[in-house]
Design an enzyme around this catalytic site. Structure first.
Site, PDB file in Angstrom:
ATOM      1  N   MET A  10     -34.120  -9.450   4.316  1.00 17.95           N
ATOM      2  CA  MET A  10     -34.224  -8.014   3.995  1.00 17.95           C
ATOM      3  C   MET A  10     -35.690  -7.617   3.739  1.00 17.95           C
ATOM      4  O   MET A  10     -36.024  -7.234   2.629  1.00 17.95           O
ATOM      5  CB  MET A  10     -33.355  -7.702   2.771  1.00 17.95           C
ATOM      6  N   GLN A  52     -26.313   0.623   3.018  1.00 24.79           N
ATOM      7  CA  GLN A  52     -27.137   1.342   2.040  1.00 24.79           C
ATOM      8  C   GLN A  52     -27.196   2.825   2.385  1.00 24.79           C
ATOM      9  O   GLN A  52     -27.008   3.687   1.515  1.00 24.79           O
ATOM     10  CB  GLN A  52     -28.546   0.765   2.021  1.00 24.79           C
ATOM     11  N   THR A  83     -35.980  -9.218  -2.071  1.00 24.73           N
ATOM     12  CA  THR A  83     -35.922  -7.798  -1.732  1.00 24.73           C
ATOM     13  C   THR A  83     -36.133  -7.004  -3.011  1.00 24.73           C
ATOM     14  O   THR A  83     -35.860  -7.516  -4.103  1.00 24.73           O
ATOM     15  CB  THR A  83     -34.549  -7.439  -1.135  1.00 24.73           C
ATOM     16  N   THR A  85     -35.292  -3.227  -2.811  1.00 23.14           N
ATOM     17  CA  THR A  85     -34.267  -2.196  -2.673  1.00 23.14           C
ATOM     18  C   THR A  85     -32.879  -2.708  -3.021  1.00 23.14           C
ATOM     19  O   THR A  85     -32.107  -2.040  -3.722  1.00 23.14           O
ATOM     20  CB  THR A  85     -34.276  -1.643  -1.238  1.00 23.14           C
ATOM     21  N   CYS A 196     -42.351  -3.211  -2.665  1.00 21.86           N
ATOM     22  CA  CYS A 196     -41.638  -3.620  -1.470  1.00 21.86           C
ATOM     23  C   CYS A 196     -42.394  -4.834  -0.944  1.00 21.86           C
ATOM     24  O   CYS A 196     -43.623  -4.784  -0.796  1.00 21.86           O
ATOM     25  CB  CYS A 196     -41.611  -2.497  -0.434  1.00 21.86           C
ATOM     26  N   THR A 197     -41.675  -5.901  -0.692  1.00 21.64           N
ATOM     27  CA  THR A 197     -42.356  -7.154  -0.352  1.00 21.64           C
ATOM     28  C   THR A 197     -43.273  -7.005   0.857  1.00 21.64           C
ATOM     29  O   THR A 197     -44.349  -7.613   0.906  1.00 21.64           O
ATOM     30  CB  THR A 197     -41.319  -8.259  -0.087  1.00 21.64           C
ATOM     31  N   GLU A 198     -42.887  -6.155   1.818  1.00 23.34           N
ATOM     32  CA  GLU A 198     -43.714  -6.017   3.020  1.00 23.34           C
ATOM     33  C   GLU A 198     -45.057  -5.346   2.744  1.00 23.34           C
ATOM     34  O   GLU A 198     -46.009  -5.522   3.516  1.00 23.34           O
ATOM     35  CB  GLU A 198     -42.954  -5.213   4.093  1.00 23.34           C
TER      36      GLU A 198
END
Length: 229
Positions: A10, A52, A83, A85, A196-198
């Site tokens: 995710m 979601q 994740t 979210t 957000c990890t990205e």
């Protein structure tokens, strides 16, 4: 060394970052040929994102609970949700397993407090910035949380979903996000959480004039402390 359970996918880009950071972290701490003991269950990002968007959080919970229980049966000693979210269903996942689950917001909040930051900005998906499940958890640690104005949420969301989850790092987008960090600073934030990890693929501490708290890196460090403690 304890075995670290990971619920990933995710996106897979962030899961790859978790895996790399865990193994390079063990190598640095232990040396020689040491690597992290991990068990990863990777879910279908498209499926959980559809659920979601439909506000079917019971459906999301079922998928992540099944993954978590599988990881537990495989021998994990504790668990990370890779994740931000989908921490929306953290309570359901935690209740469904018998091993500890390290909540990302708890880890990040402790890092903020250790740095002397009591007001912090949060950048992440539109869902994470507009809903309270993550900001409330941060606030429970005594932090005041700022998010960008609502008219910037779609911009950050587009950068995450159209670029970063596909491994695309765009210089123009970095300038945009750094500008939002500066706006959060002006609003009173003494640091900013890359929620957000990205986003860690896009922004580094060198890009900002205030402390940057990278969720993935902090989550990994907490996991390594536990696994090697």
């Amino acid at each position: 060394m304890q075995t670290i359970g990971l619920i990933g996918g995710m996106s897979w880009e962030s899961s790859a970052a978790y895996y790399e950071l865990l193994n390079t972290g063990v190598e640095k701490r232990v040396g020689d040929l040491a690597s992290a003991k991990t068990i990863l269950s990777s879910v279908d990002f498209a499926e959980v994102t559809r659920l979601q968007e439909a506000e079917d959080w019971d459906g999301v919970a079922r998928i992540l609970v099944e993954a978590a229980q599988g990881v537990e049966r495989a021998g994990a000693d504790f668990l990370l949700l890779c994740t931000t979210t989908f921490h929306r269903v953290f309570d359901q996942v935690e209740a469904a397993v018998g091993i500890p689950v390290l909540h990302l917001a708890d880890v990040v909040a402790e890092a903020c407090k250790a740095a002397g930051v009591s007001q912090v900005g949060l950048l992440g998906t539109t869902f994470a910035m507009e809903r309270s499940f993550f900001t409330d958890r941060l606030a429970s640690h005594g932090l005041t949380v700022h998010v960008p104005p609502a008219d910037h949420h779609d911009t950050v969301n587009r950068i995450i979903y159209d670029e970063l989850v596909h491994g695309r790092v765009v210089t123009k987008s970095r300038r945009t996000v750094v500008g939002l960090i500066e706006d959060l600073w002006d609003a009173g934030a003494g640091g900013v959480i890359l929620g957000c990890t990205e986003l860690e693929l896009l922004v580094r501490q060198a890009d900002a004039d205030i402390p940057v708290f990278p969720c993935t890196s902090l989550h990994v460090e907490a996991a390594l402390d536990r696994a090697l403690g």
